[in-house]
Motif scaffolding. Structure first.
Motif, mmCIF file in Angstrom:
data_model
loop_
_atom_site.group_PDB
_atom_site.id
_atom_site.type_symbol
_atom_site.label_atom_id
_atom_site.label_comp_id
_atom_site.label_asym_id
_atom_site.label_seq_id
_atom_site.Cartn_x
_atom_site.Cartn_y
_atom_site.Cartn_z
ATOM 1 N N VAL A 13 4.256 -1.244 3.891
ATOM 2 C CA VAL A 13 3.432 0.478 3.028
ATOM 3 C C VAL A 13 4.869 0.934 2.242
ATOM 4 O O VAL A 13 6.087 0.650 2.772
ATOM 5 C CB VAL A 13 3.083 1.246 4.242
ATOM 6 C CG1 VAL A 13 3.310 2.907 3.385
ATOM 7 C CG2 VAL A 13 2.561 1.041 5.466
ATOM 8 N N LEU A 14 4.787 1.331 1.425
ATOM 9 C CA LEU A 14 5.805 1.762 0.479
ATOM 10 C C LEU A 14 5.190 3.518 0.018
ATOM 11 O O LEU A 14 4.751 3.791 -0.134
ATOM 12 C CB LEU A 14 5.878 1.200 -0.988
ATOM 13 C CG LEU A 14 6.529 0.005 -1.430
ATOM 14 C CD1 LEU A 14 6.491 -0.441 -2.485
ATOM 15 C CD2 LEU A 14 7.788 -0.613 -0.968
ATOM 16 N N ASP A 15 6.534 3.910 0.235
ATOM 17 C CA ASP A 15 6.810 5.064 -0.103
ATOM 18 C C ASP A 15 8.099 6.326 -0.443
ATOM 19 O O ASP A 15 9.297 6.054 -0.376
ATOM 20 C CB ASP A 15 7.293 6.234 1.805
ATOM 21 C CG ASP A 15 6.538 7.851 1.194
ATOM 22 O OD1 ASP A 15 5.278 8.794 0.995
ATOM 23 O OD2 ASP A 15 6.840 8.562 2.131
ATOM 24 N N LEU A 65 -4.153 6.478 6.179
ATOM 25 C CA LEU A 65 -4.244 5.876 5.385
ATOM 26 C C LEU A 65 -5.407 5.320 5.777
ATOM 27 O O LEU A 65 -6.608 5.939 4.872
ATOM 28 C CB LEU A 65 -3.440 5.195 4.550
ATOM 29 C CG LEU A 65 -2.333 5.307 3.384
ATOM 30 C CD1 LEU A 65 -1.832 4.388 2.224
ATOM 31 C CD2 LEU A 65 -2.838 6.061 2.426
ATOM 32 N N GLN A 66 -5.722 4.452 6.713
ATOM 33 C CA GLN A 66 -6.798 4.454 7.115
ATOM 34 C C GLN A 66 -7.399 5.332 7.703
ATOM 35 O O GLN A 66 -8.948 4.953 8.212
ATOM 36 C CB GLN A 66 -6.690 2.963 8.610
ATOM 37 C CG GLN A 66 -8.112 2.676 8.703
ATOM 38 C CD GLN A 66 -8.701 1.818 8.040
ATOM 39 O OE1 GLN A 66 -7.750 1.143 7.051
ATOM 40 N NE2 GLN A 66 -9.791 0.920 7.831
ATOM 41 N N GLN A 67 -7.148 6.086 8.270
ATOM 42 C CA GLN A 67 -8.563 7.385 8.475
ATOM 43 C C GLN A 67 -8.974 8.037 7.697
ATOM 44 O O GLN A 67 -10.116 8.373 7.719
ATOM 45 C CB GLN A 67 -7.093 8.137 9.283
ATOM 46 C CG GLN A 67 -8.230 9.465 10.211
ATOM 47 C CD GLN A 67 -7.043 10.536 11.283
ATOM 48 O OE1 GLN A 67 -5.829 10.310 11.056
ATOM 49 N NE2 GLN A 67 -8.090 10.858 12.217
ATOM 50 N N SER A 68 -8.009 8.531 6.600
ATOM 51 C CA SER A 68 -8.650 9.424 5.280
ATOM 52 C C SER A 68 -9.690 8.558 4.975
ATOM 53 O O SER A 68 -10.993 8.884 4.167
ATOM 54 C CB SER A 68 -7.188 9.307 4.793
ATOM 55 O OG SER A 68 -7.632 10.334 3.268
ATOM 56 N N GLN A 69 -9.489 7.585 4.818
ATOM 57 C CA GLN A 69 -10.236 6.731 3.674
ATOM 58 C C GLN A 69 -11.295 5.757 4.708
ATOM 59 O O GLN A 69 -12.834 6.120 3.933
ATOM 60 C CB GLN A 69 -10.084 4.751 3.456
ATOM 61 C CG GLN A 69 -8.928 5.073 3.115
ATOM 62 C CD GLN A 69 -8.433 3.659 1.579
ATOM 63 O OE1 GLN A 69 -9.149 2.603 2.037
ATOM 64 N NE2 GLN A 69 -7.501 3.594 0.892
ATOM 65 N N THR A 70 -11.367 6.151 5.946
ATOM 66 C CA THR A 70 -12.423 6.316 6.955
ATOM 67 C C THR A 70 -13.463 6.923 6.822
ATOM 68 O O THR A 70 -14.242 7.165 6.705
ATOM 69 C CB THR A 70 -12.537 5.528 8.446
ATOM 70 O OG1 THR A 70 -11.537 4.282 8.398
ATOM 71 C CG2 THR A 70 -13.336 6.091 9.055
ATOM 72 N N GLY A 76 2.037 6.646 11.864
ATOM 73 C CA GLY A 76 2.256 6.643 10.707
ATOM 74 C C GLY A 76 1.250 6.502 9.570
ATOM 75 O O GLY A 76 0.338 6.848 9.585
ATOM 76 N N ILE A 77 2.171 6.131 7.892
ATOM 77 C CA ILE A 77 1.399 6.423 7.093
ATOM 78 C C ILE A 77 -0.081 5.526 6.473
ATOM 79 O O ILE A 77 -0.470 5.359 6.526
ATOM 80 C CB ILE A 77 2.534 5.768 5.855
ATOM 81 C CG1 ILE A 77 3.770 7.451 5.643
ATOM 82 C CG2 ILE A 77 1.690 5.547 4.894
ATOM 83 C CD1 ILE A 77 4.209 6.858 4.543
ATOM 84 N N VAL A 90 1.066 -1.442 -0.148
ATOM 85 C CA VAL A 90 0.332 -0.022 -0.170
ATOM 86 C C VAL A 90 0.915 1.409 -0.477
ATOM 87 O O VAL A 90 2.037 1.097 -0.004
ATOM 88 C CB VAL A 90 -1.163 0.176 1.379
ATOM 89 C CG1 VAL A 90 -1.969 -1.144 1.083
ATOM 90 C CG2 VAL A 90 -0.400 -0.063 2.500
ATOM 91 N N GLY A 91 1.059 2.184 0.010
ATOM 92 C CA GLY A 91 1.034 3.333 -0.500
ATOM 93 C C GLY A 91 0.199 4.216 -1.175
ATOM 94 O O GLY A 91 -0.510 4.155 -1.833
#
Length: 566
Positions: free
Chosen positions: A529-531, A554-559, A549-550, A354-355
Motif C-alpha cells: 500500500v502506497l500513500d 479501501l476494501q470496505q469502500s469498494q464493497t 489501515g488504508i 494499491v493506494g
C-alpha cells in the motif's frame, strides 16, 4: 551545409549549373554592344548570318545550366529532408520519457513535417536563388566594369547600405520565423486533440472552445506571415530606392560622357538587371530566416540527450528478483513523488501496488524498466543496479500491459506479434490470443488475424483492445511482468476469463500489478500500500484485511460501492 555534405558532388554540379545560368545572362548582355555595332550599325553579313545561331545557342546553354541547378538543388534538398526526418524519428525513439512529458505531441509532429519541409525549401529553393542572384550580381558588375569602371564604381555606393539594412532586418525575420513555427505547432496540437477526442468534444459541447483555439492559432499564423511579407517589402522598397538613386546618378554621368550608344546599352542592361536581382535577394532573405528558425527548432530535438544507457552488463536470466533500496524520485524540481521506498520482491513473486490516485504506484513501476531514473537510492535486479544493465537487455525481459492500451494501425497479428516477436509463428500468435480470451472475437472480425485495427484499435471495444495488449504480453513470455490496471477496461465476464489467464501467466514470473479493484489481486503473494509516495503497509491480502489501515478502508469502500450498484 552539414547535412548537404554527403551529397556535395551533386551540390557542386548544381552550383556549376547556377553559374552557367547566371554567366550566360551576363554574357548575352555584354554581347549586345558588338551585336549592335556589327550586325546593325555596320550590317556585317557574317554577324547577321550567325546572330540567330548565337542567340539560340546562348539560351540552350542557359537552359541546360538552369536544369542542372533546379534538378540538382531539388535532389539534394529531398535527400536532406529524408535524412533529417530519419534522424529526428530515430531521436524520438531514443529520447527519455521526461522529454515527452515536457513537449506536446502536436509540436513534435510539426517539427517532423512542417519544420523539416521548411529546411528542404532552404536547400532546394532558397539556396538556388541566393547562389544564382549572387553570381548574377558578380557577373553583371563584371560587364559594367568592362565597359566603364568609373561608372561601375558608383554602384558600390549602394551595396554597403543594402548590406546594413539586411543585417538589421535579419533579426526581426528570425524572431518572426520562430513565431511561425510555434503557431504551426499550436495548430497541429489543436487538430490532433480534436481528432482524438472528438467524442468528448461533442458530448461536452467543446466545439466552440476548440474552434476558438484553432482560429486563434491560424490568425496568429496569418498575422506573422503578413508581418514577414510587410517587413520584406519595406526592405525591398528601401533597397530599390537606393538603387534608383544610384542608377539616376550613373545615367546622368554617362549622358554627359562620350560613351557610345552600343557600349552604354551593354552597360545599362546589366545595371537594370541588378534591380530585380537585388529585389530577389532581399526577398529570399526573409524566407531564409524562416528556414533558419525551422532549423533551430529541428536542431533542438537533435541536440537532446537520449536515454542514458551506460550499462555494460547484459541481463540474461529467466529469474528476476527486485530490491528497492531507499528509493526516491522527483519529477524535475517538484516535490518528491516517492520517498524512502524499501522493498524486496523475490523471484517469481507477485506483488500488487494499491493506494489512492497520486500515491506513486505508476511512478514506482516505471522506474524498473528505467522509463525514469531514480533520483535517490537504487533499484537492484538480481543483486545488480538496474543502471548496470544495458537498456535493451533489461527491457527484453519485461512485458508490459498498461491501462492506456497502445495499438498500432496494423493487423491484429502484427499488434500481438509486435517488434521482436514479429517472427513468431501463426500457431504461437493464436495460442497467445486464446490465452488472453481474445481468439473468439478475433475470429469474428472480417479478416480474422489479418484485420486492420485502424488508429489505436478504434474498431475494437475497450475490453477487446485490452485483451490484444494482454495477448502481446503473453507472447513475449518475459520473466518480469508489469500489469498497470490491465483489467480496468473489461466487463465482469471478460474480467473473470482474463483473470484466469493472468494467473496462469503470472506463475513462476515476477509480477508487479497496479490495481484499483482489490478483487483482482486477492491471489497475489504480497500487497504493498502506497500513500503519498511512501510504503504505508505490506502484507498478504488476508493479513492486511485483518488489521486496521488504508487497505482495509479501501476494501470496505469498494464493497460498499458494489453493494450500492447491485
Amino acid at each position: 551545409m552539414k547535412f548537404v555534405k554527403p551529397y556535395r558532388l551533386v551540390f557542386f554540379i548544381a552550383i556549376l549549373g547556377t553559374a552557367i545560368d547566371a554567366g550566360t545572362r551576363a554574357f548575352f548582355m555584354a554581347a549586345i554592344s558588338p551585336i549592335l555595332e556589327n550586325a546593325f550599325a555596320k550590317q556585317d553579313p557574317l554577324w547577321i548570318k550567325y546572330l540567330p545561331v548565337f542567340i539560340i545557342g546562348i539560351f540552350l546553354v542557359r537552359g541546360f545550366g538552369s536544369f542542372l541547378a533546379s534538378y540538382g538543388f531539388t535532389w539534394v534538398g529531398r535527400k536532406v529532408v529524408n535524412d533529417l526526418r530519419r534522424m529526428v524519428f530515430r531521436q524520438y525513439l531514443t529520447l527519455p520519457q521526461s522529454f515527452y512529458d515536457q513537449h506536446s505531441s502536436g509540436g513534435l509532429i510539426s517539427r517532423m513535417t512542417f519544420d523539416i519541409e521548411q529546411m528542404a525549401n532552404g536547400v532546394s529553393k532558397n539556396f538556388v536563388i541566393i547562389v544564382r542572384e549572387s553570381l548574377s550580381v558578380v557577373f553583371y558588375l563584371g560587364v559594367m566594369f568592362w565597359y566603364s569602371w568609373k561608372l561601375a564604381l558608383i554602384s558600390f555606393i549602394v551595396f554597403p547600405l543594402i548590406g546594413l539594412i539586411i543585417a538589421f532586418i535579419n533579426k526581426r525575420f528570425r524572431r518572426i520565423g520562430h513565431g511561425i513555427q510555434d503557431s504551426i505547432a499550436d495548430i497541429t496540437q489543436t487538430v490532433e486533440e480534436v481528432v482524438k477526442g472528438q467524442q468528448i468534444v461533442k458530448i461536452y459541447k467543446g466545439s466552440e472552445k476548440e474552434l476558438h483555439k484553432f482560429n486563434k492559432g491560424i490568425n496568429n499564423n496569418r498575422r506573422l506571415q503578413v508581418k514577414i511579407v510587410a517587413t520584406q517589402e519595406v526592405m525591398s522598397t528601401v533597397n530599390l530606392m537606393l538603387i534608383a538613386i544610384t542608377l539616376s546618378l550613373i545615367m546622368y554621368i554617362a549622358a554627359k560622357s562620350a560613351m557610345s550608344t552600343e557600349d552604354f546599352m551593354s552597360f545599362f542592361l546589366p545595371m537594370m538587371a541588378l534591380v530585380p536581382t537585388i529585389k530577389n535577394l532581399s526577398a529570399v532573405i526573409a524566407t531564409t530566416q524562416t528556414t533558419m528558425a525551422a532549423a533551430d527548432s529541428v536542431m533542438t530535438v537533435l541536440n537532446q540527450q537520449p536515454e542514458k544507457d551506460t550499462g555494460e552488463r547484459v541481463f540474461d536470466s529467466d529469474q528476476v528478483a527486485l530490491d528497492f533500496d531507499q528509493v526516491g524520485f522527483a519529477y524535475d524540481t517538484e516535490s518528491a513523488a516517492l520517498k524512502n521506498i524499501n522493498l524486496k520482491i523475490s523471484s517469481g513473486e507477485s506483488v500488487a501496488f494499491v493506494g489512492a490516485s497520486g500515491g506513486g504506484k505508476s511512478t514506482l513501476v516505471n522506474l524498473v524498466p528505467r522509463f525514469y531514473d531514480v533520483t535517490a537510492g537504487r533499484i537492484l535486479i538480481n543483486g545488480h543496479s538496474v543502471n548496470d544493465y544495458t537498456l535493451e537487455s533489461l527491457r527484453d525481459h519485461i512485458a508490459l500491459v498498461s491501462q492506456d492500451v497502445v495499438l498500432f494501425n496494423d493487423t491484429v497479428r502484427n499488434n500481438i506479434a509486435y517488434g521482436a516477436q514479429s517472427n513468431c509463428s501463426d500457431d504461437e500468435v493464436i495460442w497467445a490470443a486464446e490465452q488472453a480470451n481474445a481468439l473468439a472475437f478475433i475470429q469474428q472480425l472480417p479478416q480474422g488475424f489479418d484485420t486492420n485495427l485502424g488508429d489505436n484499435g478504434t474498431r475494437l471495444s475497450g475490453g477487446q483492445r485490452q485483451r490484444i495488449a494482454i495477448a502481446r504480453a503473453i507472447l513475449k513470455d518475459a520473466p518480469l511482468l508489469i500489469l498497470d490496471e490491465a483489467t480496468s477496461a473489461l466487463d465482469t465476464e471478460s474480467e473473470k476469463h482474463i483473470q484466469q489467464a493472468l494467473e496462469l501467466l503470472m506463475k513462476n514470473r515476477t509480477t508487479m500489478v497496479i490495481a484499483h479493484r482489490l478483487s483482482t489481486i486477492e491471489s497475489v503473494d504480497k500487497v504493498v500500500v502506497l500513500d503519498q509516495g511512501r510504503v504505508a503497509q505490506v502484507g498478504s491480502h488476508q493479513e492486511l484485511l485483518s488489521q486496521p489501515g488504508i487497505y482495509a478502508q479501501l476494501q470496505q469502500s469498494q464493497t460498499s460501492d458494489m453493494t450500492l450498484e447491485s
